[in-house]
Design an enzyme around this catalytic site. Sequence first.
Site, PDB file in Angstrom:
ATOM      1  N   SER A  74     -10.073  -0.928   6.818  1.00 13.01           N
ATOM      2  CA  SER A  74      -9.473  -0.728   5.490  1.00 13.01           C
ATOM      3  C   SER A  74      -8.774  -1.918   4.870  1.00 13.01           C
ATOM      4  O   SER A  74      -8.387  -1.865   3.706  1.00 13.01           O
ATOM      5  CB  SER A  74      -8.486   0.437   5.535  1.00 13.01           C
ATOM      6  OG  SER A  74      -9.198   1.642   5.456  1.00 13.01           O
TER       7      SER A  74
ATOM      8  N   SER B 208      -9.877   1.669   2.769  1.00 21.69           N
ATOM      9  CA  SER B 208      -9.024   2.497   1.948  1.00 21.69           C
ATOM     10  C   SER B 208      -7.974   1.735   1.142  1.00 21.69           C
ATOM     11  O   SER B 208      -7.451   2.262   0.183  1.00 21.69           O
ATOM     12  CB  SER B 208      -8.311   3.512   2.852  1.00 21.69           C
ATOM     13  OG  SER B 208      -7.436   2.846   3.741  1.00 21.69           O
TER      14      SER B 208
ATOM     15  N   LYS C 198       0.843  -1.194   0.000  1.00 20.89           N
ATOM     16  CA  LYS C 198       0.000   0.000   0.000  1.00 20.89           C
ATOM     17  C   LYS C 198       0.882   1.249   0.000  1.00 20.89           C
ATOM     18  O   LYS C 198       1.969   1.245   0.596  1.00 20.89           O
ATOM     19  CB  LYS C 198      -0.895  -0.040   1.246  1.00 20.89           C
ATOM     20  CG  LYS C 198      -1.951   1.055   1.326  1.00 20.89           C
ATOM     21  CD  LYS C 198      -2.857   0.825   2.549  1.00 20.89           C
ATOM     22  CE  LYS C 198      -3.938   1.893   2.682  1.00 20.89           C
ATOM     23  NZ  LYS C 198      -4.861   1.628   3.805  1.00 20.89           N
TER      24      LYS C 198
HETATM   25  N1  GLN Z   1     -13.325   3.424   6.156  1.00 29.31           N
HETATM   26  C1  GLN Z   1     -12.793   3.815   7.412  1.00 29.31           C
HETATM   27  C2  GLN Z   1     -12.539   5.286   7.431  1.00 29.31           C
HETATM   28  O1  GLN Z   1     -12.851   5.908   6.490  1.00 29.31           O
HETATM   29  C3  GLN Z   1     -11.572   3.003   7.738  1.00 29.31           C
HETATM   30  C4  GLN Z   1     -10.304   3.530   7.198  1.00 29.31           C
HETATM   31  C5  GLN Z   1      -9.127   2.684   7.528  1.00 29.31           C
HETATM   32  O2  GLN Z   1      -9.255   1.611   8.084  1.00 29.31           O
HETATM   33  N2  GLN Z   1      -7.952   3.188   7.211  1.00 29.31           N
HETATM   34  O3  GLN Z   1     -12.050   5.830   8.370  1.00 29.31           O
END
Ligand code: GLN
Length: 474
Positions: free
Chosen positions: A178, A154, A79
């Site tokens: 994410s 994400s 990532k």
């Molecule tokens: N979708 C969640 C957020 O927007 C989780 C993001 C993540 O785990 N980095 O915060």
Amino acid sequence: MKLNELTITEARSKLDAGEITSEQLAKSCLDEIENLNPSLNAYLEVYAADAMAAARLADERMSRGERLGVLDGIPLALKDNMLDQDRHITSGSKILEKHVAAYDGTAVRKLKEQGAVILGRTNMDEFAMGSSTEFSAYGPTKNPRDLERVPGGSSGGSAAAVAANLCLGAFGSDTGGSIRQPAALCGCVGLKPTYGRVSRYGLMAMASSLDQIGPFAKSVEDAALMLQAIQGADPQDQTTSEEKPFAPAWRENLSDVRIGLPRQAWGQGMHPEIKASVMQAIKQMEQLGAQVKDVDLPYADEALAAYYVIMPCEVSANLARFDGMRYGLREKGLALFETYARTRAHGFGSEARRRILLGTYALSRGYYDAYYLQAKRVQTLIKRAYEAAFRDVDVLITPTAPNPAFRLGEKTTDPLTMYLEDVFTVGANVSGLPAISVPCGLVENLPVGMHMIGPAFGEADLLAAARVYEESKP
Ligand code: GLN
């Protein structure tokens, strides 16, 4: 079968048997990337020449009978928030467009030391904030199953790269879901380890008390290998744990495994066919010997609210360092303050700005007690509720996401609907617990993920149960 479609476990045994070379493996991934990445946008950058060179070195080692680790010669993706020395690493943000990593993060260093072949860096929502990769400054990633739909986020780039066989495995980070949510939406395995299992040194921080690096894989067994490669206490990250390292302890069936279905999570608010699909998987686990029962998990709903206070508070603090002075973009103003303001106004996207504003507000004098402190108290109650539940059961199961992959643009205008995507996943972050998403079927031809949560540092039992289910699938 094409080599890029192999699991890590399969590729390992073929490499060890001398049936294939690491170069062939890397080449087949790179060919597929060339075919598919223009439409998927899973990778932001591909290191083709360096990957081939690393694969050649792995082959040379193998021909001398040497092997640095299980991942030696295995092509993987990272990532875009994991520091990889001398590479551009941007966290999906324009503010870091030209940023070059000064050092390797601990997980990345361990992967390199074990001979892993790094293919490139994958797309993500800016600073890991989002559930669809649509908040990337470099365009969204598409779901390999349906190019009109999101891959989740994400870490959507890593999920899509694994699902489309553009690598054998990939790493992501999980702060509120994410890893698990994009794994569910793309149809691969995604694991968030216990908080403290994996060093966060060199992971660009979103919400430091919740962030954890973990694997995307084609099987539970592969996820286990990948976790083993990066885990462990690290003097560079004082939140890592001295707990005994995870080692797989596979099992034949699920007899004496107690599964709990949290009543508070299984109510309204999910796609009916998602519910049916995960229930079907649970029935199957019952046939494999598991005891299934409903359990109480108070504050399951409050987890989302607590997360969306604690997380932006930490985001506002962590992202303060991007001021145009030390890293990345600088948009000069007449005076210092103007330079800060311009840089941050132009460098951050709308979602990053929204969360910085919310977090700064919640931490400000007069509001701190009402928001941050209150959310931290709720967090304690949530942790206790999980601890209580795990006195009666070994695994808690819910769907990973309430809906299958949604259409691009469907949720970008209404942040709340996007945040609701995280309703099942944030609990494990707020309480620091390990959790895995395992593919369990299709709804409208789109993948569904089953979400399994275990007690702290209980990865061995959690993965063993997940694997029994996975292997029983037709
Ligand atoms: N979708 C969640 C957020 O927007 C989780 C993001 C993540 O785990 N980095 O915060």
